[in-house]
Design an enzyme around this catalytic site. Structure first.
Site, PDB file in Angstrom:
ATOM      1  N   CYS A 107       0.864  -1.171   0.000  1.00 52.85           N
ATOM      2  CA  CYS A 107       0.000   0.000   0.000  1.00 52.85           C
ATOM      3  C   CYS A 107       0.910   1.234   0.000  1.00 52.85           C
ATOM      4  O   CYS A 107       1.644   1.474   0.951  1.00 52.85           O
ATOM      5  CB  CYS A 107      -0.876  -0.077   1.257  1.00 52.85           C
ATOM      6  SG  CYS A 107      -2.079   1.235   1.339  1.00 52.85           S
ATOM      7  N   CYS A 114      -2.596  15.017   3.438  1.00 51.07           N
ATOM      8  CA  CYS A 114      -3.673  15.026   2.434  1.00 51.07           C
ATOM      9  C   CYS A 114      -4.586  16.213   2.707  1.00 51.07           C
ATOM     10  O   CYS A 114      -4.813  16.570   3.864  1.00 51.07           O
ATOM     11  CB  CYS A 114      -4.474  13.719   2.533  1.00 51.07           C
ATOM     12  SG  CYS A 114      -5.784  13.615   1.283  1.00 51.07           S
ATOM     13  N   CYS A 121     -10.458  10.293   8.844  1.00 53.24           N
ATOM     14  CA  CYS A 121      -9.110   9.869   8.427  1.00 53.24           C
ATOM     15  C   CYS A 121      -8.002  10.543   9.223  1.00 53.24           C
ATOM     16  O   CYS A 121      -8.017  11.764   9.412  1.00 53.24           O
ATOM     17  CB  CYS A 121      -8.947  10.160   6.939  1.00 53.24           C
ATOM     18  SG  CYS A 121      -7.292   9.837   6.343  1.00 53.24           S
ATOM     19  N   GLU A 165      -4.250  11.672  -1.706  1.00 52.09           N
ATOM     20  CA  GLU A 165      -5.239  11.451  -2.778  1.00 52.09           C
ATOM     21  C   GLU A 165      -4.437  11.361  -4.081  1.00 52.09           C
ATOM     22  O   GLU A 165      -3.955  12.376  -4.600  1.00 52.09           O
ATOM     23  CB  GLU A 165      -6.229  12.628  -2.781  1.00 52.09           C
ATOM     24  CG  GLU A 165      -7.072  12.778  -4.031  1.00 52.09           C
ATOM     25  CD  GLU A 165      -7.881  11.551  -4.410  1.00 52.09           C
ATOM     26  OE1 GLU A 165      -8.800  11.207  -3.677  1.00 52.09           O
ATOM     27  OE2 GLU A 165      -7.590  10.942  -5.470  1.00 52.09           O
ATOM     28  N   SER A 219     -13.580   5.588  -2.751  1.00 56.39           N
ATOM     29  CA  SER A 219     -13.997   5.646  -1.341  1.00 56.39           C
ATOM     30  C   SER A 219     -15.382   6.261  -1.296  1.00 56.39           C
ATOM     31  O   SER A 219     -15.521   7.475  -1.396  1.00 56.39           O
ATOM     32  CB  SER A 219     -13.016   6.512  -0.547  1.00 56.39           C
ATOM     33  OG  SER A 219     -11.727   5.962  -0.614  1.00 56.39           O
ATOM     34  N   CYS A 338      -4.570   4.184   8.666  1.00 52.96           N
ATOM     35  CA  CYS A 338      -3.553   4.730   7.788  1.00 52.96           C
ATOM     36  C   CYS A 338      -3.209   6.156   8.186  1.00 52.96           C
ATOM     37  O   CYS A 338      -4.080   6.986   8.375  1.00 52.96           O
ATOM     38  CB  CYS A 338      -4.097   4.705   6.368  1.00 52.96           C
ATOM     39  SG  CYS A 338      -3.120   5.624   5.243  1.00 52.96           S
TER      40      CYS A 338
END
Ligand code: SF4
Length: 350
Positions: A107, A114, A121, A165, A219, A338
């Site tokens: 990953c 971001c 998140c 992103e 998502s 994450c």
């Protein structure tokens, strides 16, 4: 730009041939360099054993390699491995290796932080500091291969699903995909690559036309605009009707089935009514729904849906003829959501 300032890790074999020629070496050394960087995983010019010693010694000051350096490696019992990697400018990114029955996926992060601000998140909390280069994304794969090589394995799949992103870093992402696929490099099939997005509609159309049939993972996390707006600010710019239209186009153009990622948040988006709304939204085309059990993030108020409800939700979606799985939770003892590992380090260093 002076040769010593060039971004060597982001260059194609052809670009390396030109740069090598500009510092007075034969062009074919450029192709060799690309091969050794990515196929053989050379960490420095010293590793390029097919080159004379004098050449190896003279290259570093003329065309420096800026490899990523691991600051932290955490490994869970199931083989999941989380890396905190330091970039040349001192910034950090996370990369995660995940074991599957078919081999390992990695990953990869695409940005430092971001800007999309998804409310669930960890990565969004610090905001975006900068985009990663194609070379910095490739080097995450190289590092993963270095670790897996010690286990007699190598990376089978690459998922651009780490911090950032990817479609907000479009040009570097496309170059990364090209170099990842290159016959002198990792030679990874586009079919073994997934690009994840929060839903940047114009970039989805653009990617569909690139001739790179990677899997698109969107998502989604909510089946209505009203609910999605409370979770994902991107929905204001690109509401669901536009997003679904772009996904349809992506599927038709690339022949690839789109995956919808759906976090299961207790009492927020996990009711059977939500499942019916989801079916109504995506029933028109060939897609796959992936339900993701929520990993707690300290700063966010959400709680994980009870597993019984996740299964009921899955059953309803499947009963309406839509492929639906529940993501297996890997690396439980090291698994923060994450972005948490990097954020924790930044807090310690602040
Ligand atoms: S979920 Fe992805 S797009 Fe949203 S803030 Fe986190 S890293 Fe960015």
């Amino acid at each position: 730009m002076a040769a010593k300032d060039l971004d060597v890790l982001s260059m194609s074999p052809e670009e390396l041939e030109t740069s090598v020629a500009e510092i007075g070496e034969p062009r074919f050394r450029g192709r060799q360099l690309f091969e050794w960087l990515w196929q053989h995983g050379a960490t420095s010019y010293d590793d390029i054993t097919v080159w004379p010693k004098t050449l190896r010694a003279s290259m570093a000051p003329r065309l420096p390699l800026k490899r990523l350096v691991a600051e932290k490696v955490q490994q869970a019992q199931d083989g999941t491995t989380k890396l905190l990697l330091r970039l040349d400018d001192g910034n950090r990114v996370e990369t995660v290796l995940l074991p599957h029955p078919y081999g390992y996926s990695v990953c990869v992060s695409s940005q430092v932080g971001c800007n999309m601000g998804c409310h669930f998140c960890a990565s969004g909390i610090l905001g975006k500091r900068r985009n990663l280069t194609a070379g910095e994304m490739l080097d995450q794969v190289r590092y993963a291969n270095q670790i897996l090589g010690k286990r007699g394995q190598k990376v089978s799949r690459v998922d651009l699903m780490g911090i950032g992103e990817p479609l907000d870093n479009y040009d570097a992402m496309v170059k990364f995909l090209l170099l990842l696929h290159h016959p002198l490099g990792f030679q990874l099939s586009y079919r073994h690559v997934t690009v994840s997005t929060s839903g940047l509609v114009p970039a989805i159309y653009r990617l569909a036309d690139e001739g790179m049939p990677v899997t698109l993972a969107v998502s989604l996390h909510a089946p209505t605009d009203a609910l999605r707006l409370t979770l994902m600010p991107v929905n204001k710019a690109y509401p669901l009707s536009q997003l679904i239209g772009a996904c349809l186009y992506y599927g038709e153009t690339t022949g690839r089935r789109v995956t919808f990622e759906y976090l299961m948040l207790d009492g927020v988006n996990d009711s059977l009514e939500n499942a019916r709304e989801l079916v109504n939204l995506v029933h028109d085309f060939s897609c796959h729904v992936n339900l993701i059990p929520w990993n707690r993030v300290e700063e966010h108020p959400f709680k994980p849906s009870p597993m019984a409800r996740v299964r009921q939700f899955q059953q309803l979606v499947q009963d309406r003829g839509i492929s639906c799985t529940i993501r297996k939770e890997l690396g439980q003892e090291i698994d923060a959501a994450c972005g948490q590992l990097r954020r924790r380090e930044e807090e310690i260093l602040r």
